[in-house]
Design a protein around this motif. Sequence first.
Motif, PDB file in Angstrom:
ATOM      1  N   GLU A   1      82.131  34.041   6.059  1.00 31.66           N
ATOM      2  CA  GLU A   1      82.491  32.637   6.068  1.00 31.66           C
ATOM      3  C   GLU A   1      81.865  31.704   4.825  1.00 31.66           C
ATOM      4  OE1 GLU A   1      84.692  31.421   7.912  1.00 31.66           O
ATOM      5  OE2 GLU A   1      85.036  32.527   9.897  1.00 31.66           O
ATOM      6  N   ALA A   2      80.692  32.380   4.483  1.00 34.38           N
ATOM      7  CA  ALA A   2      79.953  31.454   3.482  1.00 34.38           C
ATOM      8  C   ALA A   2      80.524  31.605   2.249  1.00 34.38           C
ATOM      9  CB  ALA A   2      78.451  31.832   3.648  1.00 34.38           C
ATOM     10  N   LYS A   3      81.024  33.022   2.196  1.00 30.24           N
ATOM     11  CA  LYS A   3      81.438  33.509   0.634  1.00 30.24           C
ATOM     12  C   LYS A   3      82.949  32.789   0.682  1.00 30.24           C
ATOM     13  CE  LYS A   3      80.543  37.810  -0.131  1.00 30.24           C
ATOM     14  NZ  LYS A   3      79.737  37.500  -1.343  1.00 30.24           N
TER      15      LYS A   3
ATOM     16  N   GLN B   1      84.087  26.164  -2.834  1.00 35.10           N
ATOM     17  CA  GLN B   1      84.403  24.734  -2.402  1.00 35.10           C
ATOM     18  C   GLN B   1      83.145  24.079  -2.423  1.00 35.10           C
ATOM     19  OE1 GLN B   1      87.510  22.770  -1.733  1.00 35.10           O
ATOM     20  NE2 GLN B   1      85.770  21.684  -2.284  1.00 35.10           N
ATOM     21  N   VAL B   2      82.103  24.727  -1.923  1.00 32.53           N
ATOM     22  CA  VAL B   2      80.724  24.062  -1.787  1.00 32.53           C
ATOM     23  C   VAL B   2      80.157  23.909  -3.077  1.00 32.53           C
ATOM     24  CG1 VAL B   2      78.598  24.770  -1.123  1.00 32.53           C
ATOM     25  CG2 VAL B   2      80.302  25.150   0.558  1.00 32.53           C
ATOM     26  N   ILE B   3      80.474  24.595  -4.273  1.00 29.68           N
ATOM     27  CA  ILE B   3      79.881  24.462  -5.722  1.00 29.68           C
ATOM     28  C   ILE B   3      80.610  23.120  -6.079  1.00 29.68           C
ATOM     29  CG2 ILE B   3      79.993  25.389  -8.006  1.00 29.68           C
ATOM     30  CD1 ILE B   3      79.202  27.961  -6.628  1.00 29.68           C
ATOM     31  N   ALA B   4      81.964  23.025  -5.950  1.00 26.37           N
ATOM     32  CA  ALA B   4      82.769  21.972  -6.348  1.00 26.37           C
ATOM     33  C   ALA B   4      82.234  20.705  -5.567  1.00 26.37           C
ATOM     34  CB  ALA B   4      84.175  22.079  -6.208  1.00 26.37           C
ATOM     35  N   TRP B   5      82.052  20.505  -4.365  1.00 32.88           N
ATOM     36  CA  TRP B   5      81.473  19.637  -3.670  1.00 32.88           C
ATOM     37  C   TRP B   5      80.038  19.138  -4.333  1.00 32.88           C
ATOM     38  CZ3 TRP B   5      82.765  21.985   1.625  1.00 32.88           C
ATOM     39  CH2 TRP B   5      84.050  21.714   2.014  1.00 32.88           C
ATOM     40  N   ARG B   6      79.259  20.037  -4.475  1.00 34.54           N
ATOM     41  CA  ARG B   6      78.001  19.614  -4.951  1.00 34.54           C
ATOM     42  C   ARG B   6      77.919  19.022  -6.457  1.00 34.54           C
ATOM     43  NH1 ARG B   6      74.250  22.368  -9.214  1.00 34.54           N
ATOM     44  NH2 ARG B   6      72.469  21.062  -8.802  1.00 34.54           N
ATOM     45  N   ARG B   7      78.926  19.488  -7.117  1.00 35.57           N
ATOM     46  CA  ARG B   7      78.928  19.022  -8.672  1.00 35.57           C
ATOM     47  C   ARG B   7      79.589  17.829  -8.576  1.00 35.57           C
ATOM     48  NH1 ARG B   7      80.520  23.961 -12.513  1.00 35.57           N
ATOM     49  NH2 ARG B   7      78.665  25.543 -11.576  1.00 35.57           N
ATOM     50  N   GLU B   8      80.228  17.255  -7.746  1.00 42.69           N
ATOM     51  CA  GLU B   8      80.985  15.916  -7.560  1.00 42.69           C
ATOM     52  C   GLU B   8      79.878  15.051  -7.008  1.00 42.69           C
ATOM     53  OE1 GLU B   8      84.412  16.733  -5.405  1.00 42.69           O
ATOM     54  OE2 GLU B   8      85.616  16.862  -7.361  1.00 42.69           O
TER      55      GLU B   8
ATOM     56  N   CYS C   1      66.224  16.411  -6.741  1.00 42.76           N
ATOM     57  CA  CYS C   1      65.469  17.253  -5.383  1.00 42.76           C
ATOM     58  C   CYS C   1      66.518  18.050  -4.823  1.00 42.76           C
ATOM     59  CB  CYS C   1      64.808  16.200  -4.408  1.00 42.76           C
ATOM     60  SG  CYS C   1      63.535  17.078  -3.509  1.00 42.76           S
ATOM     61  N   GLY C   2      67.700  18.309  -5.168  1.00 36.76           N
ATOM     62  CA  GLY C   2      68.721  19.129  -4.601  1.00 36.76           C
ATOM     63  C   GLY C   2      69.371  18.575  -3.287  1.00 36.76           C
ATOM     64  N   HIS C   3      69.086  17.418  -3.023  1.00 34.19           N
ATOM     65  CA  HIS C   3      69.936  16.506  -2.018  1.00 34.19           C
ATOM     66  C   HIS C   3      71.290  16.648  -1.924  1.00 34.19           C
ATOM     67  CE1 HIS C   3      66.343  14.161  -0.494  1.00 34.19           C
ATOM     68  NE2 HIS C   3      65.853  15.586  -0.793  1.00 34.19           N
ATOM     69  N   ASP C   4      72.067  16.837  -3.456  1.00 38.42           N
ATOM     70  CA  ASP C   4      73.467  16.918  -3.482  1.00 38.42           C
ATOM     71  C   ASP C   4      73.707  18.207  -2.918  1.00 38.42           C
ATOM     72  OD1 ASP C   4      72.021  17.956  -5.609  1.00 38.42           O
ATOM     73  OD2 ASP C   4      73.489  18.085  -6.856  1.00 38.42           O
ATOM     74  N   MET C   5      72.972  19.311  -3.047  1.00 40.78           N
ATOM     75  CA  MET C   5      73.407  20.454  -2.580  1.00 40.78           C
ATOM     76  C   MET C   5      73.101  20.560  -1.200  1.00 40.78           C
ATOM     77  SD  MET C   5      70.927  22.999  -5.345  1.00 40.78           S
ATOM     78  CE  MET C   5      71.919  24.336  -5.267  1.00 40.78           C
ATOM     79  N   HIS C   6      72.215  20.006  -0.522  1.00 36.35           N
ATOM     80  CA  HIS C   6      72.020  19.859   1.008  1.00 36.35           C
ATOM     81  C   HIS C   6      73.241  19.279   1.651  1.00 36.35           C
ATOM     82  CE1 HIS C   6      67.256  19.475   0.680  1.00 36.35           C
ATOM     83  NE2 HIS C   6      67.918  20.704   0.082  1.00 36.35           N
TER      84      HIS C   6
ATOM     85  N   GLU D   1      72.905  27.824  -8.022  1.00 38.85           N
ATOM     86  CA  GLU D   1      73.891  27.409  -6.910  1.00 38.85           C
ATOM     87  C   GLU D   1      74.230  28.413  -6.139  1.00 38.85           C
ATOM     88  OE1 GLU D   1      76.750  23.930  -9.101  1.00 38.85           O
ATOM     89  OE2 GLU D   1      77.248  25.957  -9.529  1.00 38.85           O
ATOM     90  N   ASP D   2      74.029  29.631  -6.391  1.00 33.78           N
ATOM     91  CA  ASP D   2      74.306  30.886  -5.376  1.00 33.78           C
ATOM     92  C   ASP D   2      73.494  30.979  -4.332  1.00 33.78           C
ATOM     93  OD1 ASP D   2      75.902  32.245  -7.124  1.00 33.78           O
ATOM     94  OD2 ASP D   2      74.527  33.216  -8.090  1.00 33.78           O
ATOM     95  N   SER D   3      72.316  29.859  -4.222  1.00 35.85           N
ATOM     96  CA  SER D   3      71.320  29.615  -3.095  1.00 35.85           C
ATOM     97  C   SER D   3      72.248  29.140  -2.000  1.00 35.85           C
ATOM     98  CB  SER D   3      70.279  28.837  -3.604  1.00 35.85           C
ATOM     99  OG  SER D   3      70.741  27.350  -4.029  1.00 35.85           O
ATOM    100  N   MET D   4      73.465  28.356  -2.266  1.00 30.19           N
ATOM    101  CA  MET D   4      74.075  27.469  -1.562  1.00 30.19           C
ATOM    102  C   MET D   4      75.025  28.514  -0.422  1.00 30.19           C
ATOM    103  SD  MET D   4      75.162  23.860  -3.410  1.00 30.19           S
ATOM    104  CE  MET D   4      76.199  24.858  -4.761  1.00 30.19           C
ATOM    105  N   GLU D   5      75.373  29.381  -1.197  1.00 32.72           N
ATOM    106  CA  GLU D   5      76.071  30.501  -0.317  1.00 32.72           C
ATOM    107  C   GLU D   5      75.093  30.961   0.835  1.00 32.72           C
ATOM    108  OE1 GLU D   5      78.246  34.937  -0.277  1.00 32.72           O
ATOM    109  OE2 GLU D   5      77.695  33.799  -2.122  1.00 32.72           O
TER     110      GLU D   5
END
Length: 390
Positions: free
Chosen positions: A8-10, A15-22, A100-105, A368-372
């Motif tokens: 599921e994460a893969k 999409q998660v990376i796209a959300w993060r960058r926006e 601090c990476g809160h966009d990634m969170h 960004e691989d850490s988000m998966e």
Amino acid sequence: MNMNPNTEAKNVKEQVIAWRRELHQIPEVGTTLPQTMKYISAQLTEMGIEHQVKDDISCIWFTLGHGEPCLMLRADVDGLPGGELSGLDFASTNGCMHACGHDMHGAVMLGVSKVLKEHEAELKGTVKILFQSAEETFQGAKAAIAQGVLENPKVDHAFAMHIFAPQNMGTLAYNDILMGAVYGFKINITGVGGHGSQPENCIDPINAGVEVYQALQALVAREKPPLKAAALTIGQFAAGSASNVIPETCVLQGTLRTFDPQVREMLIRRINEIVPAVCTAYRCKCEIEELSNVPSLVCDAKLSEELRAAIDETGVIHTYLPGTQFIGSEDFALYAEKVPSVYFTIGAAPEDKSLIFGQHNPKIIFNEDSMESAVTIFLKAVDAYFNNRK
């Protein structure tokens, strides 16, 4: 649940990376995050997730599933003031930065929300998901609690993670007391201003401020037990606007960070004793304002081991770092005061070691691989949590 967290994460990774960058391009600070709230709300609406937007504190929360128990997952989504120097194609240009990476969170939790919504009928309890503002200023958790985030339904346990750029990929850090308490304070010193050539007719607040600064440093050097950790930092010292004018006021702002509650109590008491005494000696008036007061982040040891064992089954973590402590602070501690909670840090160091910078650095870059991996961990934690409470 009938799902494979890794798969599921893969599936949602891109999409998660796209959300993060926006999200990375619209950082906002404090409890006023209108663009961030609008963006997250739009994604949740597209997923068909009904949610509450608390505009006055810039928080969003909602539930998936039903019945007991209730597990809350939290993502902080505020940024920091200051320009970005990362050189990334999607770098922020609005004078603030997600340093601090809160966009990634936020992006990770959108990914988790998407998957859990698709499997909502299989949930064996309730998941409450919170997108929180103002972690950096230690206001967000307090505000969310005041507006009832832990109620209706009542939260039984809470879980959060922090993505750390200086921590190697594939590592997970945890501890019973993972992060320190923070007492933030502002000292306003008032003297009598005047001409720089006539100091005898003035009362110089800068002079008092310098002595206050020295006295506070002596607290850690001479009154704190040597075997107890503490960090007292004056991060702002502001006074005057001209070289030939003795100003009327001087302002110092700082933080005290500790692990031991008794040391914390003693040092706060001494700050409030020493500052007025020094200012009186230099004929100045003073006022001490409390800006924040957050306890140490105390995690539930049993639940930490339960979730860590479940995460081990995913294979996304190859090195565990038990016993880790950060003297930095986290307002997730306020939830942990009220319900048994778990908090981990997950590594996100870039492959190029020359690009590793500490949290809050304007040049910081995250892998960004850490988000998966983070999405996988959250999904596995939810599944294991409910399965262990059948």
